[in-house]
Scaffold this active site. Structure first.
Site, PDB file in Angstrom:
ATOM      1  N   ASP A 120      -9.981   7.485   5.736  1.00 52.18           N
ATOM      2  CA  ASP A 120      -8.596   7.013   5.787  1.00 52.18           C
ATOM      3  C   ASP A 120      -7.715   8.185   6.203  1.00 52.18           C
ATOM      4  O   ASP A 120      -7.542   9.151   5.470  1.00 52.18           O
ATOM      5  CB  ASP A 120      -8.175   6.476   4.413  1.00 52.18           C
ATOM      6  CG  ASP A 120      -6.825   5.771   4.478  1.00 52.18           C
ATOM      7  OD1 ASP A 120      -6.536   4.942   3.593  1.00 52.18           O
ATOM      8  OD2 ASP A 120      -6.044   6.050   5.429  1.00 52.18           O
ATOM      9  N   THR A 157       0.411  27.002  25.833  1.00 51.41           N
ATOM     10  CA  THR A 157       0.517  26.915  24.368  1.00 51.41           C
ATOM     11  C   THR A 157       0.395  25.473  23.872  1.00 51.41           C
ATOM     12  O   THR A 157      -0.344  25.197  22.920  1.00 51.41           O
ATOM     13  CB  THR A 157       1.866  27.529  23.926  1.00 51.41           C
ATOM     14  OG1 THR A 157       1.931  28.872  24.410  1.00 51.41           O
ATOM     15  CG2 THR A 157       2.016  27.496  22.419  1.00 51.41           C
ATOM     16  N   ASP A 166       0.891  -1.179   0.000  1.00 48.19           N
ATOM     17  CA  ASP A 166       0.000   0.000   0.000  1.00 48.19           C
ATOM     18  C   ASP A 166       0.915   1.212   0.000  1.00 48.19           C
ATOM     19  O   ASP A 166       1.492   1.577   1.032  1.00 48.19           O
ATOM     20  CB  ASP A 166      -0.889  -0.013   1.254  1.00 48.19           C
ATOM     21  CG  ASP A 166      -1.539   1.340   1.523  1.00 48.19           C
ATOM     22  OD1 ASP A 166      -1.911   1.597   2.705  1.00 48.19           O
ATOM     23  OD2 ASP A 166      -1.651   2.152   0.580  1.00 48.19           O
ATOM     24  N   ALA A 170      -6.027   4.896  -5.941  1.00 50.02           N
ATOM     25  CA  ALA A 170      -6.167   3.434  -5.823  1.00 50.02           C
ATOM     26  C   ALA A 170      -6.445   3.025  -4.381  1.00 50.02           C
ATOM     27  O   ALA A 170      -7.246   2.121  -4.123  1.00 50.02           O
ATOM     28  CB  ALA A 170      -4.902   2.750  -6.329  1.00 50.02           C
ATOM     29  N   ASP A 171      -5.855   3.725  -3.430  1.00 50.59           N
ATOM     30  CA  ASP A 171      -6.053   3.369  -2.010  1.00 50.59           C
ATOM     31  C   ASP A 171      -7.516   3.492  -1.617  1.00 50.59           C
ATOM     32  O   ASP A 171      -8.027   2.700  -0.825  1.00 50.59           O
ATOM     33  CB  ASP A 171      -5.171   4.226  -1.098  1.00 50.59           C
ATOM     34  CG  ASP A 171      -5.417   5.740  -1.266  1.00 50.59           C
ATOM     35  OD1 ASP A 171      -5.822   6.170  -2.359  1.00 50.59           O
ATOM     36  OD2 ASP A 171      -5.210   6.463  -0.276  1.00 50.59           O
ATOM     37  N   ILE A 184       4.932   3.462   2.958  1.00 48.55           N
ATOM     38  CA  ILE A 184       4.632   2.265   2.167  1.00 48.55           C
ATOM     39  C   ILE A 184       4.386   1.172   3.201  1.00 48.55           C
ATOM     40  O   ILE A 184       5.236   0.927   4.056  1.00 48.55           O
ATOM     41  CB  ILE A 184       5.825   1.854   1.270  1.00 48.55           C
ATOM     42  CG1 ILE A 184       6.168   2.969   0.286  1.00 48.55           C
ATOM     43  CG2 ILE A 184       5.509   0.549   0.538  1.00 48.55           C
ATOM     44  CD1 ILE A 184       7.445   2.717  -0.510  1.00 48.55           C
ATOM     45  N   VAL A 185       3.181   0.593   3.178  1.00 53.36           N
ATOM     46  CA  VAL A 185       2.853  -0.471   4.127  1.00 53.36           C
ATOM     47  C   VAL A 185       2.859  -1.787   3.353  1.00 53.36           C
ATOM     48  O   VAL A 185       2.221  -1.911   2.304  1.00 53.36           O
ATOM     49  CB  VAL A 185       1.480  -0.238   4.784  1.00 53.36           C
ATOM     50  CG1 VAL A 185       1.214  -1.314   5.844  1.00 53.36           C
ATOM     51  CG2 VAL A 185       1.436   1.151   5.433  1.00 53.36           C
TER      52      VAL A 185
HETATM   53  N1  LIG Z   1       0.592   3.072  13.954  1.00 52.77           N
HETATM   54  C1  LIG Z   1       0.737   4.415  13.916  1.00 52.77           C
HETATM   55  N2  LIG Z   1       0.733   5.136  15.032  1.00 52.77           N
HETATM   56  C2  LIG Z   1       0.864   6.487  14.963  1.00 52.77           C
HETATM   57  N3  LIG Z   1       1.011   7.188  13.833  1.00 52.77           N
HETATM   58  C3  LIG Z   1       1.028   6.490  12.709  1.00 52.77           C
HETATM   59  C4  LIG Z   1       0.888   5.083  12.686  1.00 52.77           C
HETATM   60  N4  LIG Z   1       0.909   4.685  11.416  1.00 52.77           N
HETATM   61  C5  LIG Z   1       1.070   5.798  10.677  1.00 52.77           C
HETATM   62  N5  LIG Z   1       1.157   6.859  11.445  1.00 52.77           N
HETATM   63  C6  LIG Z   1       1.260   8.249  10.990  1.00 52.77           C
HETATM   64  O1  LIG Z   1       0.008   8.550  10.385  1.00 52.77           O
HETATM   65  C7  LIG Z   1       0.241   9.306   9.189  1.00 52.77           C
HETATM   66  C8  LIG Z   1      -0.416   8.630   8.065  1.00 52.77           C
HETATM   67  O2  LIG Z   1       0.224   7.379   7.842  1.00 52.77           O
HETATM   68  P1  LIG Z   1      -0.327   6.521   6.652  1.00 52.77           P
HETATM   69  O3  LIG Z   1      -1.756   6.235   6.902  1.00 52.77           O
HETATM   70  O4  LIG Z   1       0.586   5.403   6.356  1.00 52.77           O
HETATM   71  O5  LIG Z   1      -0.202   7.639   5.488  1.00 52.77           O
HETATM   72  P2  LIG Z   1      -0.217   7.427   3.905  1.00 52.77           P
HETATM   73  O6  LIG Z   1      -1.148   6.286   3.620  1.00 52.77           O
HETATM   74  O7  LIG Z   1      -0.704   8.751   3.420  1.00 52.77           O
HETATM   75  O8  LIG Z   1       1.197   7.149   3.534  1.00 52.77           O
HETATM   76  C9  LIG Z   1       1.728   9.386   8.984  1.00 52.77           C
HETATM   77  O9  LIG Z   1       2.136  10.673   9.403  1.00 52.77           O
HETATM   78  C10 LIG Z   1       2.301   8.348   9.891  1.00 52.77           C
HETATM   79  O10 LIG Z   1       3.522   8.764  10.462  1.00 52.77           O
HETATM   80  C1  LIG Z   2      -6.095  11.569  -1.651  1.00 57.07           C
HETATM   81  C2  LIG Z   2      -4.830  10.729  -1.664  1.00 57.07           C
HETATM   82  C3  LIG Z   2      -3.597  11.588  -1.840  1.00 57.07           C
HETATM   83  C4  LIG Z   2      -4.721   9.966  -0.332  1.00 57.07           C
HETATM   84  O1  LIG Z   2      -3.515   9.241  -0.316  1.00 57.07           O
HETATM   85  P1  LIG Z   2      -2.593   9.074   1.010  1.00 57.07           P
HETATM   86  O2  LIG Z   2      -3.053  10.058   2.011  1.00 57.07           O
HETATM   87  O3  LIG Z   2      -2.824   7.671   1.444  1.00 57.07           O
HETATM   88  O4  LIG Z   2      -1.183   9.295   0.560  1.00 57.07           O
HETATM   89  C5  LIG Z   2      -4.928   9.673  -2.807  1.00 57.07           C
HETATM   90  O5  LIG Z   2      -6.105   8.930  -2.630  1.00 57.07           O
HETATM   91  C6  LIG Z   2      -4.925  10.294  -4.174  1.00 57.07           C
HETATM   92  O6  LIG Z   2      -3.872  10.651  -4.679  1.00 57.07           O
HETATM   93  N1  LIG Z   2      -6.149  10.393  -4.820  1.00 57.07           N
HETATM   94  C7  LIG Z   2      -6.252  10.901  -6.166  1.00 57.07           C
HETATM   95  C8  LIG Z   2      -7.327  11.960  -6.266  1.00 57.07           C
HETATM   96  C9  LIG Z   2      -8.731  11.460  -5.936  1.00 57.07           C
HETATM   97  O7  LIG Z   2      -8.883  10.420  -5.276  1.00 57.07           O
HETATM   98  O8  LIG Z   2      -9.689  12.150  -6.340  1.00 57.07           O
HETATM   99  K   LIG Z   3      -3.624   5.596   2.917  1.00 57.00           K
END
Ligand SMILES: Nc1ncnc2c1ncn2[C@@H]1O[C@H](COP(=O)(O)OP(=O)(O)O)[C@@H](O)[C@H]1O
Ligand SMILES: CC(C)(COP(=O)(O)O)[C@@H](O)C(=O)NCCC(=O)O
Ligand SMILES: [K+]
Length: 258
Positions: free
Chosen positions: A129, A184, A6, A108-109, A12-13
Protein backbone atom coordinates in the site's frame (compact mmCIF):
# COMPACT_ATOMS: atom_id res chain seq x y z
CA UNK A 1 -26.42 2.96 1.13
CA UNK A 2 -23.13 2.23 2.90
CA UNK A 3 -20.53 4.98 3.35
CA UNK A 4 -16.97 3.90 4.16
CA UNK A 5 -14.03 6.03 5.33
CA UNK A 6 -10.37 5.06 4.85
CA UNK A 7 -8.55 7.54 7.08
CA UNK A 8 -4.85 7.65 6.17
CA UNK A 9 -2.16 10.09 7.30
CA UNK A 10 -2.35 12.06 4.04
CA UNK A 11 -5.85 11.50 2.69
CA UNK A 12 -9.27 10.46 3.89
CA UNK A 13 -10.86 8.40 1.11
CA UNK A 14 -14.65 8.04 1.16
CA UNK A 15 -16.48 5.27 -0.70
CA UNK A 16 -20.24 5.02 -1.26
CA UNK A 17 -21.78 1.58 -1.86
CA UNK A 18 -25.19 0.18 -2.77
CA UNK A 19 -24.65 -3.51 -1.97
CA UNK A 20 -21.51 -4.58 -3.80
CA UNK A 21 -21.70 -1.66 -6.26
CA UNK A 22 -19.40 1.31 -5.65
CA UNK A 23 -21.48 4.39 -6.55
CA UNK A 24 -18.82 7.02 -5.90
CA UNK A 25 -15.54 7.74 -4.13
CA UNK A 26 -13.95 10.97 -2.92
CA UNK A 27 -10.59 12.01 -1.49
CA UNK A 28 -10.03 14.75 1.08
CA UNK A 29 -6.93 15.87 2.97
CA UNK A 30 -6.41 14.46 6.43
CA UNK A 31 -4.75 17.66 7.64
CA UNK A 32 -5.49 20.12 9.07
CA UNK A 33 -7.79 18.42 11.58
CA UNK A 34 -11.36 19.70 11.07
CA UNK A 35 -14.35 20.11 13.36
CA UNK A 36 -17.38 17.81 13.01
CA UNK A 37 -19.28 20.60 11.21
CA UNK A 38 -16.40 21.23 8.77
CA UNK A 39 -16.25 17.49 7.96
CA UNK A 40 -20.04 17.55 7.67
CA UNK A 41 -20.04 20.47 5.24
CA UNK A 42 -17.42 18.80 3.02
CA UNK A 43 -19.24 15.46 3.07
CA UNK A 44 -22.65 16.99 2.28
CA UNK A 45 -21.17 19.09 -0.52
CA UNK A 46 -19.56 16.02 -2.06
CA UNK A 47 -22.94 14.21 -1.99
CA UNK A 48 -24.77 17.22 -3.44
CA UNK A 49 -22.27 17.57 -6.29
CA UNK A 50 -22.83 13.87 -7.08
CA UNK A 51 -26.62 14.35 -6.94
CA UNK A 52 -26.87 11.80 -4.15
CA UNK A 53 -29.03 12.35 -1.07
CA UNK A 54 -26.76 11.94 1.96
CA UNK A 55 -29.85 10.98 3.97
CA UNK A 56 -29.90 7.66 2.04
CA UNK A 57 -26.77 6.56 3.90
CA UNK A 58 -27.93 3.92 6.38
CA UNK A 59 -24.56 2.56 7.57
CA UNK A 60 -20.99 3.82 7.98
CA UNK A 61 -17.72 1.89 8.43
CA UNK A 62 -14.47 3.64 9.32
CA UNK A 63 -10.85 2.46 9.20
CA UNK A 64 -8.41 4.92 10.71
CA UNK A 65 -4.72 5.17 11.48
CA UNK A 66 -5.07 8.81 12.65
CA UNK A 67 -6.46 8.77 16.20
CA UNK A 68 -6.51 12.55 16.66
CA UNK A 69 -9.25 13.20 14.12
CA UNK A 70 -11.55 10.39 15.21
CA UNK A 71 -13.57 12.34 17.77
CA UNK A 72 -14.63 14.97 15.20
CA UNK A 73 -15.14 12.45 12.41
CA UNK A 74 -17.31 10.14 14.53
CA UNK A 75 -19.23 13.13 15.89
CA UNK A 76 -19.88 14.31 12.29
CA UNK A 77 -21.09 10.85 11.25
CA UNK A 78 -23.58 10.74 14.14
CA UNK A 79 -24.71 14.37 13.69
CA UNK A 80 -25.10 14.47 9.92
CA UNK A 81 -25.66 10.83 8.90
CA UNK A 82 -27.56 9.89 12.07
CA UNK A 83 -25.78 6.52 12.37
CA UNK A 84 -23.31 4.99 14.77
CA UNK A 85 -20.17 4.19 12.68
CA UNK A 86 -18.59 0.73 12.82
CA UNK A 87 -14.92 1.52 13.53
CA UNK A 88 -12.49 -1.22 12.45
CA UNK A 89 -10.59 -2.45 15.48
CA UNK A 90 -10.45 -5.24 18.07
CA UNK A 91 -13.81 -7.04 18.29
CA UNK A 92 -14.85 -6.28 14.70
CA UNK A 93 -15.22 -9.48 12.63
CA UNK A 94 -12.66 -9.58 9.78
CA UNK A 95 -12.00 -13.28 9.11
CA UNK A 96 -8.29 -12.48 9.37
CA UNK A 97 -6.10 -14.20 11.96
CA UNK A 98 -3.57 -11.55 13.01
CA UNK A 99 -0.20 -13.18 13.82
CA UNK A 100 1.46 -9.96 15.01
CA UNK A 101 3.17 -9.89 18.44
CA UNK A 102 0.42 -7.49 19.56
CA UNK A 103 -2.51 -7.80 17.12
CA UNK A 104 -3.92 -4.46 18.31
CA UNK A 105 -0.77 -2.73 17.01
CA UNK A 106 -1.37 -3.37 13.30
CA UNK A 107 -2.73 -0.44 11.32
CA UNK A 108 -6.43 -0.91 10.55
CA UNK A 109 -5.75 -0.10 6.89
CA UNK A 110 -3.40 -3.07 6.66
CA UNK A 111 -6.03 -5.45 8.07
CA UNK A 112 -8.73 -3.96 5.83
CA UNK A 113 -6.48 -4.52 2.80
CA UNK A 114 -5.91 -8.12 3.95
CA UNK A 115 -9.67 -8.70 4.29
CA UNK A 116 -10.22 -7.45 0.74
CA UNK A 117 -7.27 -9.33 -0.74
CA UNK A 118 -8.23 -12.60 0.98
CA UNK A 119 -11.84 -12.33 -0.24
CA UNK A 120 -11.08 -11.16 -3.79
CA UNK A 121 -8.01 -13.21 -4.77
CA UNK A 122 -8.33 -16.34 -2.55
CA UNK A 123 -4.53 -16.84 -2.75
CA UNK A 124 -1.52 -16.18 -0.51
CA UNK A 125 -0.73 -12.50 -0.96
CA UNK A 126 1.85 -9.79 -0.57
CA UNK A 127 -0.09 -6.51 -0.41
CA UNK A 128 1.80 -3.24 -0.93
CA UNK A 129 0.00 0.00 0.00
CA UNK A 130 1.76 3.12 -1.29
CA UNK A 131 0.55 5.72 1.16
CA UNK A 132 2.19 8.18 3.52
CA UNK A 133 4.11 5.08 4.50
CA UNK A 134 4.53 2.17 2.14
CA UNK A 135 3.32 -0.99 3.86
CA UNK A 136 4.08 -4.57 2.82
CA UNK A 137 1.78 -7.26 4.23
CA UNK A 138 2.03 -11.05 3.95
CA UNK A 139 -1.35 -12.83 4.01
CA UNK A 140 -1.68 -16.63 3.94
CA UNK A 141 -4.11 -18.69 1.85
CA UNK A 142 -6.24 -19.27 4.93
CA UNK A 143 -6.36 -15.58 5.89
CA UNK A 144 -3.43 -15.58 8.32
CA UNK A 145 -1.98 -12.07 8.57
CA UNK A 146 1.75 -12.74 9.13
CA UNK A 147 2.93 -9.09 9.24
CA UNK A 148 5.42 -7.34 6.96
CA UNK A 149 7.32 -4.07 6.59
CA UNK A 150 6.72 -0.34 6.88
CA UNK A 151 8.87 1.97 4.71
CA UNK A 152 8.86 5.77 4.38
CA UNK A 153 6.34 6.64 1.63
CA UNK A 154 7.61 7.89 -1.73
CA UNK A 155 6.05 11.31 -1.35
CA UNK A 156 7.27 12.04 2.17
CA UNK A 157 10.75 10.76 1.24
CA UNK A 158 10.96 12.96 -1.82
CA UNK A 159 9.42 15.92 0.08
CA UNK A 160 12.21 15.51 2.65
CA UNK A 161 14.83 15.62 -0.15
CA UNK A 162 13.26 18.75 -1.69
CA UNK A 163 13.08 20.47 1.68
CA UNK A 164 16.51 19.56 3.05
CA UNK A 165 18.73 20.01 -0.06
CA UNK A 166 19.14 23.69 -0.84
CA UNK A 167 19.88 23.32 -4.52
CA UNK A 168 17.43 20.52 -5.30
CA UNK A 169 14.06 21.64 -6.70
CA UNK A 170 10.69 19.96 -6.16
CA UNK A 171 10.34 17.52 -9.08
CA UNK A 172 7.39 15.65 -10.55
CA UNK A 173 7.41 11.98 -9.54
CA UNK A 174 7.77 10.49 -13.01
CA UNK A 175 10.12 7.90 -14.50
CA UNK A 176 13.08 9.42 -16.42
CA UNK A 177 14.45 7.70 -19.57
CA UNK A 178 17.61 6.38 -17.87
CA UNK A 179 19.48 6.19 -14.57
CA UNK A 180 22.65 7.92 -15.81
CA UNK A 181 21.00 11.31 -16.06
CA UNK A 182 22.54 14.55 -17.27
CA UNK A 183 20.50 17.10 -15.35
CA UNK A 184 19.38 17.62 -11.77
CA UNK A 185 15.65 17.06 -12.31
CA UNK A 186 16.02 13.72 -14.11
CA UNK A 187 18.77 12.65 -11.68
CA UNK A 188 16.36 13.17 -8.80
CA UNK A 189 13.50 11.46 -10.65
CA UNK A 190 15.74 8.46 -11.35
CA UNK A 191 16.90 8.23 -7.74
CA UNK A 192 13.37 8.49 -6.39
CA UNK A 193 11.51 6.23 -8.83
CA UNK A 194 14.15 3.56 -9.52
CA UNK A 195 15.38 3.71 -5.94
CA UNK A 196 11.86 2.97 -4.79
CA UNK A 197 11.35 0.20 -7.34
CA UNK A 198 14.51 -1.40 -5.95
CA UNK A 199 13.20 -1.10 -2.40
CA UNK A 200 9.90 -2.72 -3.39
CA UNK A 201 11.35 -5.59 -5.42
CA UNK A 202 13.99 -6.44 -2.81
CA UNK A 203 11.49 -6.53 0.07
CA UNK A 204 8.95 -8.55 -1.95
CA UNK A 205 11.56 -11.12 -2.96
CA UNK A 206 12.67 -11.53 0.65
CA UNK A 207 9.04 -11.85 1.82
CA UNK A 208 8.43 -14.57 -0.79
CA UNK A 209 11.26 -16.67 0.69
CA UNK A 210 9.88 -16.25 4.21
CA UNK A 211 6.35 -17.09 3.07
CA UNK A 212 7.66 -20.29 1.47
CA UNK A 213 9.23 -21.18 4.81
CA UNK A 214 5.84 -20.58 6.39
CA UNK A 215 4.43 -23.25 4.08
CA UNK A 216 2.64 -20.85 1.74
CA UNK A 217 2.55 -21.26 -2.05
CA UNK A 218 3.88 -18.46 -4.34
CA UNK A 219 1.96 -15.30 -3.31
CA UNK A 220 0.16 -12.93 -5.66
CA UNK A 221 1.68 -9.41 -5.33
CA UNK A 222 -1.04 -6.74 -5.24
CA UNK A 223 -0.38 -2.99 -5.02
CA UNK A 224 -2.76 -0.24 -3.88
CA UNK A 225 -2.58 3.34 -2.64
CA UNK A 226 -2.09 6.64 -4.40
CA UNK A 227 1.32 6.02 -5.91
CA UNK A 228 1.01 2.32 -6.85
CA UNK A 229 0.75 2.88 -10.62
CA UNK A 230 3.98 4.86 -10.78
CA UNK A 231 6.05 2.08 -9.17
CA UNK A 232 4.18 -0.90 -10.59
CA UNK A 233 5.06 0.21 -14.13
CA UNK A 234 8.76 -0.45 -13.40
CA UNK A 235 8.58 -3.13 -10.72
CA UNK A 236 9.32 -6.74 -11.68
CA UNK A 237 7.38 -8.13 -8.70
CA UNK A 238 4.05 -6.25 -8.63
CA UNK A 239 1.44 -8.34 -10.50
CA UNK A 240 -1.84 -6.51 -9.80
CA UNK A 241 -2.92 -2.95 -9.04
CA UNK A 242 -6.18 -2.54 -7.14
CA UNK A 243 -6.80 1.16 -6.35
CA UNK A 244 -10.01 0.37 -4.44
CA UNK A 245 -8.68 -2.47 -2.27
CA UNK A 246 -9.12 -0.61 1.02
CA UNK A 247 -12.63 0.60 0.19
CA UNK A 248 -13.61 -2.94 -0.86
CA UNK A 249 -12.20 -4.27 2.40
CA UNK A 250 -14.37 -1.85 4.37
CA UNK A 251 -17.47 -2.96 2.43
CA UNK A 252 -16.63 -6.64 3.11
CA UNK A 253 -16.12 -5.94 6.82
CA UNK A 254 -19.55 -4.30 6.93
CA UNK A 255 -21.07 -7.46 5.41
CA UNK A 256 -19.19 -9.68 7.90
CA UNK A 257 -20.57 -7.68 10.83
CA UNK A 258 -24.25 -7.66 9.85
N1 LIG B 1 -4.88 9.12 -7.72
C1 LIG B 1 -3.69 9.62 -7.33
N2 LIG B 1 -2.79 10.03 -8.22
C2 LIG B 1 -1.59 10.52 -7.80
N3 LIG B 1 -1.22 10.63 -6.52
C3 LIG B 1 -2.10 10.24 -5.61
C4 LIG B 1 -3.36 9.72 -5.96
N4 LIG B 1 -4.00 9.38 -4.84
C5 LIG B 1 -3.16 9.70 -3.83
N5 LIG B 1 -2.05 10.22 -4.29
C6 LIG B 1 -0.88 10.62 -3.49
O1 LIG B 1 -0.33 9.41 -2.99
C7 LIG B 1 0.05 9.61 -1.62
C8 LIG B 1 -0.60 8.59 -0.79
O2 LIG B 1 -2.00 8.80 -0.81
P1 LIG B 1 -2.87 7.82 0.05
O3 LIG B 1 -2.64 6.44 -0.44
O4 LIG B 1 -4.25 8.31 0.16
O5 LIG B 1 -2.10 8.02 1.46
P2 LIG B 1 -2.62 7.65 2.93
O6 LIG B 1 -3.44 6.40 2.80
O7 LIG B 1 -1.33 7.46 3.66
O8 LIG B 1 -3.39 8.83 3.39
C9 LIG B 1 -0.38 10.99 -1.23
O9 LIG B 1 0.77 11.81 -1.26
C10 LIG B 1 -1.34 11.42 -2.29
O10 LIG B 1 -1.22 12.79 -2.58
C1 LIG C 1 1.94 2.20 8.59
C2 LIG C 1 0.77 3.15 8.54
C3 LIG C 1 1.14 4.52 9.08
C4 LIG C 1 0.29 3.30 7.09
O1 LIG C 1 -0.75 4.24 7.04
P1 LIG C 1 -0.93 5.31 5.83
O2 LIG C 1 0.33 5.34 5.06
O3 LIG C 1 -2.07 4.79 5.04
O4 LIG C 1 -1.26 6.62 6.49
C5 LIG C 1 -0.42 2.55 9.37
O5 LIG C 1 -0.70 1.27 8.87
C6 LIG C 1 -0.12 2.46 10.83
O6 LIG C 1 -0.22 3.46 11.54
N1 LIG C 1 0.23 1.22 11.33
C7 LIG C 1 0.46 1.00 12.74
C8 LIG C 1 1.76 0.26 12.97
C9 LIG C 1 1.80 -1.14 12.36
O7 LIG C 1 1.02 -1.44 11.44
O8 LIG C 1 2.66 -1.92 12.80
K1 LIG D 1 -3.45 3.75 3.01
Amino acid sequence: MLLVFDVGNTNIVLGLYEGKKRLSDWRMSTTPPRTADEYGMVAINLFEKANINYKDVKAVVVSSVVPNIMYSLEHMIKKYFKVEPLVVGPGVKTGINIKYDNPKEVGADRIVNAVAGHEIYKKPLIIIDFGTATTFCAVGIRGDYYGGCIAPGIKISSDALFERAAKLPRVELIKPPSVICKNTVQSMQAGIVYGYVGLVDLIVNKMKIEMRNLGEQEPLVVATGGLAKLIASESSTIQEINPYLTLEGLRIIYEKNQ
